[in-house]
Motif scaffolding. Sequence first.
Motif, mmCIF file in Angstrom:
data_model
loop_
_atom_site.group_PDB
_atom_site.id
_atom_site.type_symbol
_atom_site.label_atom_id
_atom_site.label_comp_id
_atom_site.label_asym_id
_atom_site.label_seq_id
_atom_site.Cartn_x
_atom_site.Cartn_y
_atom_site.Cartn_z
ATOM 1 N N SER A 164 0.838 -1.213 0.000
ATOM 2 C CA SER A 164 0.000 0.000 0.000
ATOM 3 C C SER A 164 0.868 1.256 0.000
ATOM 4 O O SER A 164 0.557 2.243 -0.693
ATOM 5 C CB SER A 164 -0.929 -0.009 1.220
ATOM 6 O OG SER A 164 -1.788 -1.136 1.189
ATOM 7 N N GLU A 221 2.116 1.770 -3.458
ATOM 8 C CA GLU A 221 1.081 2.149 -4.432
ATOM 9 C C GLU A 221 0.669 3.617 -4.311
ATOM 10 O O GLU A 221 0.130 4.183 -5.269
ATOM 11 C CB GLU A 221 -0.132 1.235 -4.237
ATOM 12 C CG GLU A 221 0.139 -0.204 -4.687
ATOM 13 C CD GLU A 221 -0.923 -1.172 -4.196
ATOM 14 O OE1 GLU A 221 -1.890 -0.716 -3.541
ATOM 15 O OE2 GLU A 221 -0.791 -2.382 -4.454
ATOM 16 N N PHE A 266 -3.442 6.055 1.901
ATOM 17 C CA PHE A 266 -2.738 4.835 2.329
ATOM 18 C C PHE A 266 -3.699 3.858 3.009
ATOM 19 O O PHE A 266 -3.724 2.658 2.698
ATOM 20 C CB PHE A 266 -1.584 5.195 3.262
ATOM 21 C CG PHE A 266 -1.035 4.026 4.024
ATOM 22 C CD1 PHE A 266 -0.206 3.101 3.402
ATOM 23 C CD2 PHE A 266 -1.361 3.838 5.369
ATOM 24 C CE1 PHE A 266 0.291 2.016 4.105
ATOM 25 C CE2 PHE A 266 -0.863 2.758 6.072
ATOM 26 C CZ PHE A 266 -0.031 1.834 5.437
ATOM 27 N N VAL A 276 -6.114 2.336 0.468
ATOM 28 C CA VAL A 276 -5.460 1.301 -0.351
ATOM 29 C C VAL A 276 -5.175 0.055 0.488
ATOM 30 O O VAL A 276 -5.336 -1.080 0.025
ATOM 31 C CB VAL A 276 -4.164 1.864 -0.970
ATOM 32 C CG1 VAL A 276 -3.389 0.754 -1.676
ATOM 33 C CG2 VAL A 276 -4.490 2.970 -1.954
ATOM 34 N N LEU A 277 -4.780 0.251 1.757
ATOM 35 C CA LEU A 277 -4.527 -0.891 2.642
ATOM 36 C C LEU A 277 -5.800 -1.699 2.864
ATOM 37 O O LEU A 277 -5.777 -2.955 2.845
ATOM 38 C CB LEU A 277 -3.967 -0.393 3.972
ATOM 39 C CG LEU A 277 -3.693 -1.467 5.034
ATOM 40 C CD1 LEU A 277 -2.649 -2.455 4.530
ATOM 41 C CD2 LEU A 277 -3.258 -0.823 6.349
ATOM 42 N N ASN A 319 -6.473 -3.636 -0.295
ATOM 43 C CA ASN A 319 -5.542 -4.767 -0.393
ATOM 44 C C ASN A 319 -5.917 -5.899 0.563
ATOM 45 O O ASN A 319 -5.917 -7.081 0.200
ATOM 46 C CB ASN A 319 -4.120 -4.294 -0.101
ATOM 47 C CG ASN A 319 -3.508 -3.569 -1.276
ATOM 48 O OD1 ASN A 319 -3.928 -3.757 -2.412
ATOM 49 N ND2 ASN A 319 -2.519 -2.730 -1.017
#
Length: 422
Positions: free
Chosen positions: A133, A136, A151, A154-155, A158
């Motif tokens: 993450s 990315e 962040f 995205v985490l 994921n």
Amino acid sequence: MADTVDMTNTARQQPRVSFNNWGPWALLGVSVVAAAMSARVTGMDRTGAIVSVVLVPVAVVLQGCWAWVRRRQPGPSRTGVCLYALRWAIGFLLTWANPFFAFYAVTGYYTAGLDLPRRLVLPGLFLTAVTMSGSEIGGWPPHGLVLWLGFFLVLAVNMGMVSVFTRYAQQEQEHAVVQADTIGELERTNAALQRALDENAALHAQLLVQAREAGVADERRRLAAEIHDTIAQGLTGIIAQLQVVAGAPDLTTARTHLESAAALARHSLGEARRSVHNLAPVELAAAGLPEALHKTVTEWGERTGVRAEFTVTGTAETLHEEVSATLLRIAQEALSNAARHARASRLGLTLSFMGDEVSLDIRDDGVGFDPAAVPARTRAGGFGLDGMRARAERIAGTLTVESEPGHGTAVSARVPLVRDDQ
């Protein structure tokens, strides 16, 4: 079957084993090349370069040690957990130096299930997701509130994808275990079925041997009774006639009794030849049961002068030799009894194929008799009805007799239709 399953499982696992052995090396090489080419674009400073120069050789040594450990301790272990954590730390630091080192860090997704115990798989995947993450969103550390929010977003994505894929992998693994258990159970069932088939084959062979032995003993009893009823009686008559000749008062009387003795001798010789001929059903050697019965009925009618007819109903099939021989012997005995006792003017024999049974019916319009009044068979008695019934019962059949004085006789034998297995 087990060999096929093992080969299939091996074929499925082979790509994964190859990736676990060589994938980290390849991804590390890709990461180094990508990081070197993007150093200026990503703003990689001197500290990041020094970190990369130090940690890449460490990662190479780590992968070499990991390969050695896997050969000695395949599967999850404490050493594997330590190596996984160390590789994650190296990947995290390298990604902090340059986001393109995420190519190497992503290896944690693929090896967590292989190197970590079940309870540590999700934590290991989470750590890898943190590294990925950060890469990315542009690299570590995130600058500003927006990047930190990005962040965490995205985490979350994921981890959601990791959870879904992990769940699918677990379901596939459980399905594979269930399938392996099912295949194992089927294999055991097939083995038990094969043992049962082998036992049935052995039992079938034993029953055939016993049936043949019983047939031989039955044939011996029939021949003994037939010899007693025909040849022995004929010889007794010949002896009696010759004794009369020895004390005859004149030549005319002696000649008359000699002619009677000669006639008895010819008749006994014919009976002896017939008995020898009937030791085995030679009629069945060159023809099937319907043809053999037709020939037997025709010859019997010509010999006795009785109008005899033979009929076949149903679709004729090739029967097992034991069934054919049994029905032929029953027919011959029934015809012999009719010739001796029935004094019939007409006789009919019908062979019927009825699905899973074969029926043999012999009817005549003779004098008949009372079946309940038939004396029990003695050791010196003839073959008769008891012998025919024993023949039918030996092959799981039945024999019934219907008769009444003055109204003829009907003999019916019903046996299972067993086809020739040759």
